[in-house]
Design a protein around this motif. Structure first.
Motif, PDB file in Angstrom:
ATOM      1  N   ASP A 168      19.959 -37.049  -0.160  1.00  0.00           N
ATOM      2  CA  ASP A 168      18.583 -37.147  -0.644  1.00  0.00           C
ATOM      3  C   ASP A 168      17.735 -36.173   0.157  1.00  0.00           C
ATOM      4  OD1 ASP A 168      18.883 -39.186  -2.618  1.00  0.00           O
ATOM      5  OD2 ASP A 168      19.008 -40.678  -1.022  1.00  0.00           O
ATOM      6  N   ILE A 169      16.844 -35.474  -0.517  1.00  0.00           N
ATOM      7  CA  ILE A 169      16.022 -34.450   0.123  1.00  0.00           C
ATOM      8  C   ILE A 169      14.638 -35.002   0.428  1.00  0.00           C
ATOM      9  CG2 ILE A 169      14.929 -32.198  -0.175  1.00  0.00           C
ATOM     10  CD1 ILE A 169      17.273 -31.435  -2.005  1.00  0.00           C
ATOM     11  N   LYS A 170      14.148 -34.738   1.654  1.00  0.00           N
ATOM     12  CA  LYS A 170      12.764 -35.011   2.019  1.00  0.00           C
ATOM     13  C   LYS A 170      12.061 -33.673   2.165  1.00  0.00           C
ATOM     14  CE  LYS A 170      13.279 -39.405   4.491  1.00  0.00           C
ATOM     15  NZ  LYS A 170      13.047 -40.098   5.792  1.00  0.00           N
ATOM     16  N   GLU A 171      11.090 -33.440   1.327  1.00  0.00           N
ATOM     17  CA  GLU A 171      10.417 -32.148   1.344  1.00  0.00           C
ATOM     18  C   GLU A 171       9.254 -32.149   2.323  1.00  0.00           C
ATOM     19  OE1 GLU A 171       9.271 -30.768  -2.480  1.00  0.00           O
ATOM     20  OE2 GLU A 171      11.292 -30.124  -3.017  1.00  0.00           O
ATOM     21  N   ILE A 172       9.374 -31.359   3.369  1.00  0.00           N
ATOM     22  CA  ILE A 172       8.260 -31.138   4.287  1.00  0.00           C
ATOM     23  C   ILE A 172       7.315 -30.116   3.685  1.00  0.00           C
ATOM     24  CG2 ILE A 172       7.650 -30.329   6.600  1.00  0.00           C
ATOM     25  CD1 ILE A 172      10.360 -31.286   7.519  1.00  0.00           C
ATOM     26  N   VAL A 173       7.879 -29.157   2.980  1.00  0.00           N
ATOM     27  CA  VAL A 173       7.142 -28.197   2.156  1.00  0.00           C
ATOM     28  C   VAL A 173       7.916 -28.102   0.839  1.00  0.00           C
ATOM     29  CG1 VAL A 173       6.263 -26.883   4.134  1.00  0.00           C
ATOM     30  CG2 VAL A 173       8.413 -26.206   3.051  1.00  0.00           C
ATOM     31  N   PRO A 174       7.305 -27.572  -0.212  1.00  0.00           N
ATOM     32  CA  PRO A 174       8.043 -27.422  -1.471  1.00  0.00           C
ATOM     33  C   PRO A 174       9.287 -26.560  -1.286  1.00  0.00           C
ATOM     34  CG  PRO A 174       5.697 -27.115  -1.830  1.00  0.00           C
ATOM     35  CD  PRO A 174       5.882 -27.172  -0.351  1.00  0.00           C
ATOM     36  N   LEU A 175      10.393 -26.981  -1.880  1.00  0.00           N
ATOM     37  CA  LEU A 175      11.655 -26.255  -1.769  1.00  0.00           C
ATOM     38  C   LEU A 175      12.034 -25.610  -3.093  1.00  0.00           C
ATOM     39  CD1 LEU A 175      13.800 -28.763   0.323  1.00  0.00           C
ATOM     40  CD2 LEU A 175      12.689 -26.687   1.138  1.00  0.00           C
ATOM     41  N   VAL A 176      12.685 -24.479  -2.992  1.00  0.00           N
ATOM     42  CA  VAL A 176      13.194 -23.788  -4.178  1.00  0.00           C
ATOM     43  C   VAL A 176      14.319 -24.615  -4.789  1.00  0.00           C
ATOM     44  CG1 VAL A 176      14.351 -21.704  -4.996  1.00  0.00           C
ATOM     45  CG2 VAL A 176      12.602 -21.548  -3.212  1.00  0.00           C
ATOM     46  N   LYS A 177      14.361 -24.710  -6.102  1.00  0.00           N
ATOM     47  CA  LYS A 177      15.478 -25.382  -6.770  1.00  0.00           C
ATOM     48  C   LYS A 177      16.665 -24.431  -6.834  1.00  0.00           C
ATOM     49  CE  LYS A 177      16.934 -27.763 -11.013  1.00  0.00           C
ATOM     50  NZ  LYS A 177      17.567 -28.884 -10.292  1.00  0.00           N
ATOM     51  N   CYS A 178      17.796 -24.892  -6.390  1.00  0.00           N
ATOM     52  CA  CYS A 178      19.026 -24.087  -6.402  1.00  0.00           C
ATOM     53  C   CYS A 178      19.802 -24.437  -7.668  1.00  0.00           C
ATOM     54  CB  CYS A 178      19.866 -24.385  -5.158  1.00  0.00           C
ATOM     55  SG  CYS A 178      18.965 -24.222  -3.606  1.00  0.00           S
ATOM     56  N   ASP A 179      19.938 -23.483  -8.576  1.00  0.00           N
ATOM     57  CA  ASP A 179      20.554 -23.805  -9.864  1.00  0.00           C
ATOM     58  C   ASP A 179      21.632 -22.807 -10.292  1.00  0.00           C
ATOM     59  OD1 ASP A 179      18.965 -21.626 -10.424  1.00  0.00           O
ATOM     60  OD2 ASP A 179      17.597 -22.696 -11.760  1.00  0.00           O
ATOM     61  N   SER A 180      22.071 -21.963  -9.372  1.00  0.00           N
ATOM     62  CA  SER A 180      23.100 -20.978  -9.708  1.00  0.00           C
ATOM     63  C   SER A 180      24.427 -21.360  -9.062  1.00  0.00           C
ATOM     64  CB  SER A 180      22.680 -19.591  -9.216  1.00  0.00           C
ATOM     65  OG  SER A 180      23.734 -18.647  -9.380  1.00  0.00           O
ATOM     66  N   ILE A 181      25.531 -21.030  -9.738  1.00  0.00           N
ATOM     67  CA  ILE A 181      26.858 -21.206  -9.143  1.00  0.00           C
ATOM     68  C   ILE A 181      27.565 -19.855  -8.980  1.00  0.00           C
ATOM     69  CG2 ILE A 181      27.115 -23.525 -10.092  1.00  0.00           C
ATOM     70  CD1 ILE A 181      29.118 -22.341 -12.123  1.00  0.00           C
ATOM     71  N   ASP A 182      26.833 -18.762  -9.181  1.00  0.00           N
ATOM     72  CA  ASP A 182      27.455 -17.432  -9.137  1.00  0.00           C
ATOM     73  C   ASP A 182      28.172 -17.168  -7.820  1.00  0.00           C
ATOM     74  OD1 ASP A 182      26.440 -17.079 -11.634  1.00  0.00           O
ATOM     75  OD2 ASP A 182      24.921 -15.591 -11.067  1.00  0.00           O
ATOM     76  N   ASP A 183      27.568 -17.608  -6.716  1.00  0.00           N
ATOM     77  CA  ASP A 183      28.163 -17.372  -5.402  1.00  0.00           C
ATOM     78  C   ASP A 183      28.645 -18.667  -4.750  1.00  0.00           C
ATOM     79  OD1 ASP A 183      27.976 -14.431  -4.775  1.00  0.00           O
ATOM     80  OD2 ASP A 183      25.901 -14.821  -5.347  1.00  0.00           O
ATOM     81  N   ASN A 184      28.944 -19.640  -5.570  1.00  0.00           N
ATOM     82  CA  ASN A 184      29.617 -20.839  -5.068  1.00  0.00           C
ATOM     83  C   ASN A 184      31.012 -20.457  -4.571  1.00  0.00           C
ATOM     84  OD1 ASN A 184      31.812 -23.041  -6.134  1.00  0.00           O
ATOM     85  ND2 ASN A 184      30.065 -24.034  -5.156  1.00  0.00           N
ATOM     86  N   TYR A 185      31.471 -21.114  -3.513  1.00  0.00           N
ATOM     87  CA  TYR A 185      32.758 -20.764  -2.912  1.00  0.00           C
ATOM     88  C   TYR A 185      33.880 -20.773  -3.948  1.00  0.00           C
ATOM     89  CZ  TYR A 185      37.223 -21.451  -0.552  1.00  0.00           C
ATOM     90  OH  TYR A 185      38.529 -21.355  -0.175  1.00  0.00           O
TER      91      TYR A 185
END
Length: 456
Positions: free
Chosen positions: A361-378
């Motif tokens: 679960d993420i707690k945002e201290i500041v707004p975070l970019v949404k990560c939605d790509s798998i191009d460079d997934n291992y």
């Protein structure tokens, strides 16, 4: 998860085909991060103010030194006494390790901003600075200057204690090289019930000269970590190499000294999640790769910290701690020896927000970019990600694993339908032997991760 041994019936006609299935345990190691705040208020009023202030400053002639240094200029003096009213000085010590982020995560400064992605394209560090208001940026800069200069009792441009706390957290999140600060204290100057100024001091764990003694250790680790990166390696290759090096050279240890900063990894090689994450951030930032910290919780609401990186313009979550200690596989091979878990778990190397939210679960201290790509997934980059049963893709994956002399190979399936199709094809139909150099194989199925791990 299920562990198996499989023998090729075509190679061993005399023996009956059998599979030994063992129940495996999924060990996930978490770190409990706690906050302890000790407040020591000291209120001085009226004549007591005059006597006590003069006693600790040594002199009161309409002005009072608030620094301990004897050689400060007049610019360092604060006017404490007017013709009509005296100040009330309240000293608050925050001796908390800043690591929990909990207070900052609850704060919502009115000027917090959300940047467009293209405004971040050239930023490799300082993400939290970029994401706060202009007013808070000024406070952030003041705190950064204070902490890097080992200053005390520096007057800030705001009297908003929430903003001060949030800016302080953002400074330490952005700057893993500030490993010698564990908290701060403030002096609040109040007149007639109104706070007129706040002076801040860092809580330092070592002197400036002691910090300088550690810098060669940081350089030594950095160069050892990056030595194996090819000269023409792209951003993915750099991130992968750093991920692997930190995991191979660090032991997860809740009792490790300095485990909330980079010294635990760089000097002692023993740490917890924050040490892993800040070490990753420090090295990647020095390599010119964007990396920042993400705070949240994992199972049973335990605090946890990991990283967000940018590769080829796209953002990914990376959890180096879980790459090292997220699980152990315990099964039985066909000769009775326990199966050893893979040395590195790549499930948390460059994954999407949706994937990380399956376990974090993420707690945002500041707004975070949404990560939605798998191009460079291992798994995608290494040819181990399958959207269907692909004979040619499987053949290439196993040939590469043998060429690299890998002890295991993990096949990652895009969804559960593909996973079950792969199980049927490779295991039930025994097509796995089309790709193996041996006539028997040990393997583990990890259904919750849609993976099949083969021991080569």
């Amino acid at each position: 998860m299920k562990g198996w041994s499989l023998q090729n019936s075509a190679e061993n006609k005399e023996n009956k085909k059998k599979a030994v299935r063992s129940s495996l345990r999924h060990f996930i190691t978490y770190v409990i991060v706690t906050t302890v705040i000790i407040f020591s208020p000291l209120v001085l009023t009226g004549c007591d103010l005059m006597e006590d202030a003069a006693e600790f400053a040594g002199e009161l002639k309409g002005k009072l030194r608030f620094r301990d240094d004897e050689d400060r200029d007049d610019d360092d003096l604060i006017d404490l006494v007017s013709d009509e009213k005296d100040y009330v000085i309240t000293i608050t010590d925050d001796e908390a390790e800043w690591n929990s982020f909990d207070n900052a995560a609850k704060l919502s400064p009115s000027g917090m901003t959300s940047l467009r992605l293209d405004e971040l394209s050239d930023v490799t560090s300082g993400y939290y600075y970029m994401m706060v208001s202009d007013e808070e940026k000024e406070v952030y800069d003041e705190i950064y200057t204070l902490l890097t200069g080992f200053e005390n009792d520096s007057v800030l441009s705001t009297t908003d204690t929430d903003m001060i706390d949030h800016a302080f957290t953002c400074v330490l999140v952005d700057h893993p090289e500030i490993f010698y600060v564990k908290g701060y204290s403030i002096k609040t100057y109040t007149r007639d019930g109104v706070v007129e100024r706040i002076a801040m001091s860092g809580t330092y764990t070592m002197t400036q000269s002691q910090v300088m003694e550690f810098l060669p250790e940081l350089d030594r680790y950095y160069y050892a970590c990056t030595a194996a990166i090819p000269a023409d390696g792209d951003e993915y290759t750099k991130v992968k190499n750093v991920y692997e090096y930190i995991i191979r050279n660090t032991e997860y240890d809740l009792r490790a000294p300095n485990n909330q900063n980079i010294l635990s990894v760089f000097v002692n090689q023993r740490s917890v999640c924050q040490g892993y994450a800040k070490a990753m951030q420090y090295i990647l930032n020095r390599l010119g790769i964007f990396c920042t910290l993400v705070e949240g919780t994992v199972k049973e609401n335990e605090a946890h910290v990991w990283d967000m990186v940018r590769i080829n313009g796209r953002y990914y979550h990376v959890d180096t701690t879980w790459g090292d200690a997220s699980y152990k596989l315990v099964g039985e091979s066909n000769d009775g020896n326990a199966l050893r878990p893979p040395e590195i778990n790549y499930d948390y190397l460059c994954i999407t927000t949706d994937e990380i939210l399956e376990t974090h679960d993420i707690k945002e201290i500041v707004p975070l970019v949404k990560c939605d790509s798998i191009d460079d997934n291992y798994y995608v980059r290494e040819g181990l990600y399958f959207t269907s049963v692909d004979d040619e893709g499987l053949r290439r994956a196993f040939e590469k694993a043998y060429e690299q002399n890998l002890p295991t190979i993990t096949l990652k399936c895009a969804d559960y339908d593909v996973y079950h199709d792969m199980e049927e094809y490779l295991l039930e139909e025994q097509k796995i032997f089309n790709y193996l150099e041996n006539t028997s194989v040990n393997f583990v199925t990890v259904e919750e991760q849609r993976e099949i791990i083969f021991y080569l």
